[in-house]
Scaffold this motif. Structure first.
Motif, short mmCIF file in Angstrom:
data_model
loop_
_atom_site.label_atom_id
_atom_site.label_comp_id
_atom_site.label_asym_id
_atom_site.label_seq_id
_atom_site.Cartn_x
_atom_site.Cartn_y
_atom_site.Cartn_z
N GLU A 208 -0.95 -16.25 -17.67
CA GLU A 208 -0.30 -15.51 -18.70
C GLU A 208 0.82 -14.17 -18.16
O GLU A 208 0.32 -13.08 -18.67
N SER A 209 1.48 -14.49 -17.29
CA SER A 209 2.71 -13.65 -16.66
C SER A 209 1.85 -12.59 -15.83
O SER A 209 2.60 -11.72 -15.53
N SER B 286 10.54 -24.78 -14.58
CA SER B 286 9.40 -23.91 -14.78
C SER B 286 10.07 -22.53 -14.74
O SER B 286 11.00 -21.93 -14.14
N PRO B 287 9.51 -21.61 -15.47
CA PRO B 287 10.03 -20.10 -15.47
C PRO B 287 9.89 -19.47 -14.15
O PRO B 287 9.27 -19.81 -13.21
N GLN B 288 10.88 -18.63 -13.76
CA GLN B 288 10.99 -17.85 -12.48
C GLN B 288 9.90 -16.92 -12.35
O GLN B 288 9.31 -16.46 -13.33
N VAL B 289 9.29 -16.87 -11.04
CA VAL B 289 8.10 -16.04 -10.91
C VAL B 289 8.74 -14.63 -10.60
O VAL B 289 9.85 -14.48 -10.01
N HIS B 290 8.20 -13.61 -11.18
CA HIS B 290 8.53 -12.18 -10.96
C HIS B 290 8.11 -11.81 -9.62
O HIS B 290 6.76 -11.90 -9.25
N LEU B 291 8.92 -11.20 -8.97
CA LEU B 291 8.51 -11.04 -7.47
C LEU B 291 8.34 -9.72 -7.21
O LEU B 291 9.04 -8.56 -8.02
N PHE B 292 7.19 -9.31 -6.76
CA PHE B 292 7.01 -7.73 -6.33
C PHE B 292 7.79 -6.99 -5.57
O PHE B 292 8.49 -7.46 -4.57
N PRO B 293 8.42 -5.74 -6.06
CA PRO B 293 9.59 -5.14 -5.25
C PRO B 293 9.01 -4.75 -3.79
O PRO B 293 7.86 -4.24 -3.62
N PHE C 158 0.05 -21.63 -8.72
CA PHE C 158 -0.46 -20.56 -7.76
C PHE C 158 0.84 -20.11 -6.83
O PHE C 158 1.66 -20.79 -6.65
N LEU C 159 0.64 -18.87 -6.40
CA LEU C 159 1.55 -18.31 -5.39
C LEU C 159 0.88 -18.24 -4.13
O LEU C 159 -0.17 -17.69 -4.01
N LEU C 160 1.55 -18.73 -2.93
CA LEU C 160 0.62 -18.86 -1.68
C LEU C 160 1.83 -17.86 -0.68
O LEU C 160 3.10 -17.89 -1.02
N SER C 161 1.26 -17.54 0.42
CA SER C 161 2.04 -16.65 1.36
C SER C 161 2.75 -17.58 2.27
O SER C 161 3.68 -16.99 2.98
N SER C 162 2.57 -18.71 2.52
CA SER C 162 2.92 -19.63 3.66
C SER C 162 3.03 -20.97 3.02
O SER C 162 2.32 -21.68 2.23
N ASP C 163 4.18 -21.79 3.88
CA ASP C 163 4.25 -23.25 3.21
C ASP C 163 3.16 -23.86 4.21
O ASP C 163 2.67 -25.02 3.64
N TYR C 164 2.58 -23.46 5.11
CA TYR C 164 1.60 -24.05 5.78
C TYR C 164 0.43 -24.40 4.78
O TYR C 164 -0.14 -25.48 4.91
#
Length: 813
Positions: free
Chosen positions: A267-268, A320-327, A393-399
């Motif tokens: 939900e955003s 898919s909608p673009q993810v809002h990235l944290f500044p 999901f959002l992950l910090s690395s491609d690994y």
């Protein structure tokens, strides 16, 4: 004096809270400050804090004056047959403004001569004490603030004349300002007194920090700070209860294949979930909050039988909608807070502090680390249920992403059946999660035991030699990732070796470590097929051929010699070497004995020899980066190949006529690396050893006006070649950051890369204040980043104007 106008949208409570008003702080001046500052050595911080505050106090008085200006004519019309406002409305809107104005006018008139006729023994604590004792007027103002705003708004809607008045109030500019007046709304001005108490409290904090304990002002300022903080707390009692951590005992394993904490976009908004991969189902859960003493349980958010689970194609991901990235700056602020809290915890432990104080600090640290963990991941991992819903999901690395994908795909090779769980079955499965889980704690350092390794701080040199074991020819490259603040960051990338089964890179990289414990190597096949390239910014479409992880064991790594190793990944063997330089070793700058060349030679010697204002090497590297590297992803962050950088260094040192030809052919990351190396090898940092302590003190000032005054004064104190080169570099980095949507390098990223290079403690400084390499990182590096960031975020600074414009009451170093 430049002034930053805060918008009036915050509530009084929020204003006080966001400025740290709720915590009671009892400042103790740092050791040595009594001697260092007041003995006339270095910067007169006390005077700079006061003169900056005085400048903002003048602006504040002008704002109150502007607010009072319409009050008299409005009162005069109130008793006529055509009143604009009633007496009642006037008294509600302008409640206590006259009293606040008189209090501050008297304070300003008494403080101004003391600052203008400066003497290090001057006393003004009684003025601050008197100001604090009159805070009752502010309490009355704050209590009435909401009603005043509502009344002003209603009157604006019902009366055109008042609407015009309230939309454009004229505020006088400071005495020495070019701007005679600025237009401000009444709503904005009514917010100023609320903001002012917080500002005064911050100034008291700064003043105490730079006032020796034996100075007659010290107890008076302490008393004023205590009163101010109690006042801020009193308008700040409704702080929301923070989320608390939940930890649990160990369980045993059953048919659970993999589990871990992942950030889900739901939900955003970002939610931390515990994800469980069983042999036939993926379950996304959240730990239920339970009352004390009750057995803890998981709550199932959703599940997908593996038979129904599919990964969307790049084309579907694009839709898919673009993810809002944290500044970035907010992430950097969190890291700053975490580092500062780590230092505080270490100090408390060393001084055998109270366990309650340590627990409070740990709780605060957990809150900040939790926020960082939640908001830092950017790599999307999409999962789709063939019967309908998609999850992200959002992950910090491609690994990490490939680990989850591979584990799921491996299970999907078995003969799986689709199914629906009954509510009882789902309850039993979710109930088993608690016993079965293998990851018990959120991966933050505050959950680690005290005896666990703090990780490595310094520079890891890695040579990626070659790889074997590929079945067919491909275009191959490797990336290197290290962990930092609980998550992994990509730090370097080799060039692509085209069409081969045995790539030989032999490329060396220097990677900065921030408490790192692991190095990961990923081997990719480059995708040149334009139709397959996914437009989602953070999606990597190149295929992972293999990946592996090495623990950075301090005993093994901390030898001065190269250590060669082979890492096996999916039948592929990658050969690499590494060695480590600790941060305290890397602080040592060795002045060059040579008179020729540019590396390791004083900047003043180089500019004089070249008859230039900015060293030729700096101008050429900057020009080349702006010509063809400004849109390069990770420019200045991704390491260049060490051998290329050494070749460029030799050419610049020899002043070879082929420099320009070589530059135009060289990989752009090597040119960026050469520029960084030049600044790192200067005999002293660009912003000088002498001014280093003052930069650290200036950036720590809480009051914006004092900080501005101090930071501009410090720039003026630099030798001309240093200052001109710094301003030249500053404008270049701003231009790089303008391309952030393409190159992913924000001002904050650039400040992180360049801050510790341009600004470092001298060896004497670091030995005097710091105990370990880890302390050097937490204590200083974050502040170095903040100093550069301050100037990067500042409106353009011109050399001529800086030298001409002596700011408010500033002093000479």
């Amino acid at each position: 004096m430049p002034y930053i106008d805060e918008s009036p949208t915050m509530s009084p409570q929020l204003s006080a809270r966001s400025q740290g008003g709720g915590d009671s702080i009892s400042p103790t001046p740092p050791e040595g400050l009594a001697h260092g500052v007041e003995a006339g050595k270095g910067l007169e911080m006390r005077k700079l804090v006061l003169s900056g505050f005085l400048a903002s106090e003048e602006i504040y008085i002008n704002q109150l004056e502007a607010l009072l200006l319409p009050m008299k004519p409005l009162k005069a019309t109130a008793t006529t047959s055509q009143p604009v406002l009633t007496i009642q409305q006037i008294e509600t809107i302008f409640y206590k403004i006259q009293d606040i104005y008189e209090i501050h006018k008297e304070f300003y008139d008494n403080l101004c001569p003391k600052v203008q006729q400066w003497d290090s023994q001057v006393t003004m604590g009684h003025l601050f004490q008197k100001l604090a004792s009159q805070l009752g007027v502010y309490k009355a103002f704050v209590d009435n603030y909401k009603v005043a705003l509502e009344t002003a708004e209603k009157c604006s809607q019902s009366n055109n004349q008042f609407q015009k008045i309230s939309e454009e109030l004229k505020v006088k500019g400071p005495k020495d300002s070019k701007d005679s007046h600025t237009s401000v709304t009444m709503e904005a001005l009514l917010y100023k007194p609320i903001d002012r108490v917080t500002r005064s409290t911050l100034v008291l904090h700064d003043l105490l920090k730079h006032t020796p304990v034996d100075h007659p002002d010290y107890p008076l300022l302490q008393d004023a700070l205590r009163i101010s903080q109690n006042f801020l707390s009193s308008i700040n009692e409704d702080i929301d209860p923070r989320r608390t951590a939940v930890t649990t005992p160990k369980g045993e394993t059953r048919q659970l294949v993999k589990d871990g904490f992942l950030v889900e976009m739901s939900e955003s908004s970002r939610k931390l979930r515990h994800v469980f991969l069983f042999t036939d189902v993926l379950l996304c859960a959240k730990l239920k909050k339970t009352s004390a003493g009750k057995h803890q349980q998981y709550d199932c958010k959703w599940y997908i039988p593996l038979a129904d689970l599919v990964f969307p194609s790049p084309e579907e991901s694009e839709a898919s909608p673009q993810v809002h990235l944290f500044p970035d700056h907010e992430l950097e602020d969190m890291k700053m807070k975490i580092s500062a809290l780590k230092s505080e915890i270490q100090k408390e432990k060393a001084n055998k502090g109270q366990s309650r104080a340590i627990e409070r600090l740990k709780k605060k640290m957990f809150e900040n680390e939790f926020l960082l963990l939640l908001n830092s991941p950017t790599i999307p991992f999409r999962i789709h249920n063939r019967n309908g819903k998609s999850y992200l999901f959002l992950l910090s690395s491609d690994y990490e992403r490939s680990e989850w994908r591979e584990a799921i795909q491996k299970l999907q090779k078995k003969d799986l059946q689709a199914f629906v769980l009954s509510s009882v079955e789902l309850q039993v499965l979710t109930g088993s999660c608690f016993k079965l889980r293998t990851v018990h704690n959120i991966p933050v350092t505050s959950n680690k035991d005290d005896d666990e390794s703090p990780g490595l701080y310094g520079f890891l040199h890695v040579i990626v030699h070659s790889a074997k074991g590929f079945k067919q020819s491909a275009n191959l490259y490797c990336t290197l990732e290290v962990d930092s603040f609980g998550y992994f960051v990509s730090k370097a990338k080799t060039r692509v070796f085209r069409d081969t089964t045995e790539p030989k890179w032999d490329e060396e990289f220097e990677i900065e470590l921030e408490g790192s414990q692991s190095l990961r190597i990923l081997c990719y096949e480059k995708c040149y097929d334009k139709t397959k390239v996914n437009k989602d910014n953070n999606e990597i479409v190149d295929k992972i051929m293999g990946k592996g992880q090495i623990q950075l064991d301090p005993q093994t790594v901390e030898t001065k010699n190269w250590h060669t190793d082979v890492i096996e990944m999916n039948g592929i063997k990658v050969e690499f070497s590494m060695k480590f330089t600790s941060r305290d070793m890397s602080l040592k700058r060795t002045p060059s004995k040579k008179q020729t060349g540019v590396f390791g030679v004083k900047i003043s010697v180089v500019t004089k020899r070249e008859r230039s204002k900015v060293p030729y090497i700096v101008r050429q590297c900057v020009e080349e980066v702006e010509k063809r590297g400004i849109e390069e992803v990770g420019i200045y962050r991704i390491s260049g190949v060490a051998t290329d950088i050494q070749a460029l260094k030799a050419v610049f040192d020899a002043n070879n006529k082929d420099i320009l030809l070589m530059l135009s052919d060289m990989d752009i990351n090597a040119i960026a690396g050469t520029l960084k190396l030049y600044f790192r090898e200067l005999p002293e940092p660009l912003l000088t050893d002498r001014l280093y302590p003052a930069f650290m003190e200036g950036i720590a000032l809480s009051d914006p006006a004092a900080k501005e005054n101090c930071m501009m004064h410090l720039l003026r104190s630099l030798p001309d070649p240093n200052l001109i080169t710094f301003l030249f570099l500053l404008e270049h980095l701003k231009r790089v950051a303008e391309k952030e949507p393409i190159n992913k390098m924000s001002l904050h990223n650039l400040a992180t890369v360049f801050g510790p290079t341009l600004l470092r403690p001298s060896e004497v400084e670091s030995k005097a204040h710091l105990t370990s390499a880890a302390d050097i990182w937490s204590h200083d590096v974050m502040a170095q980043v903040q100093v550069l960031l301050y100037y990067l975020q500042h409106p353009p600074i011109s050399f001529a104007e800086l030298k001409r414009n002596t700011l408010y009451f500033s002093t000479d170093v």
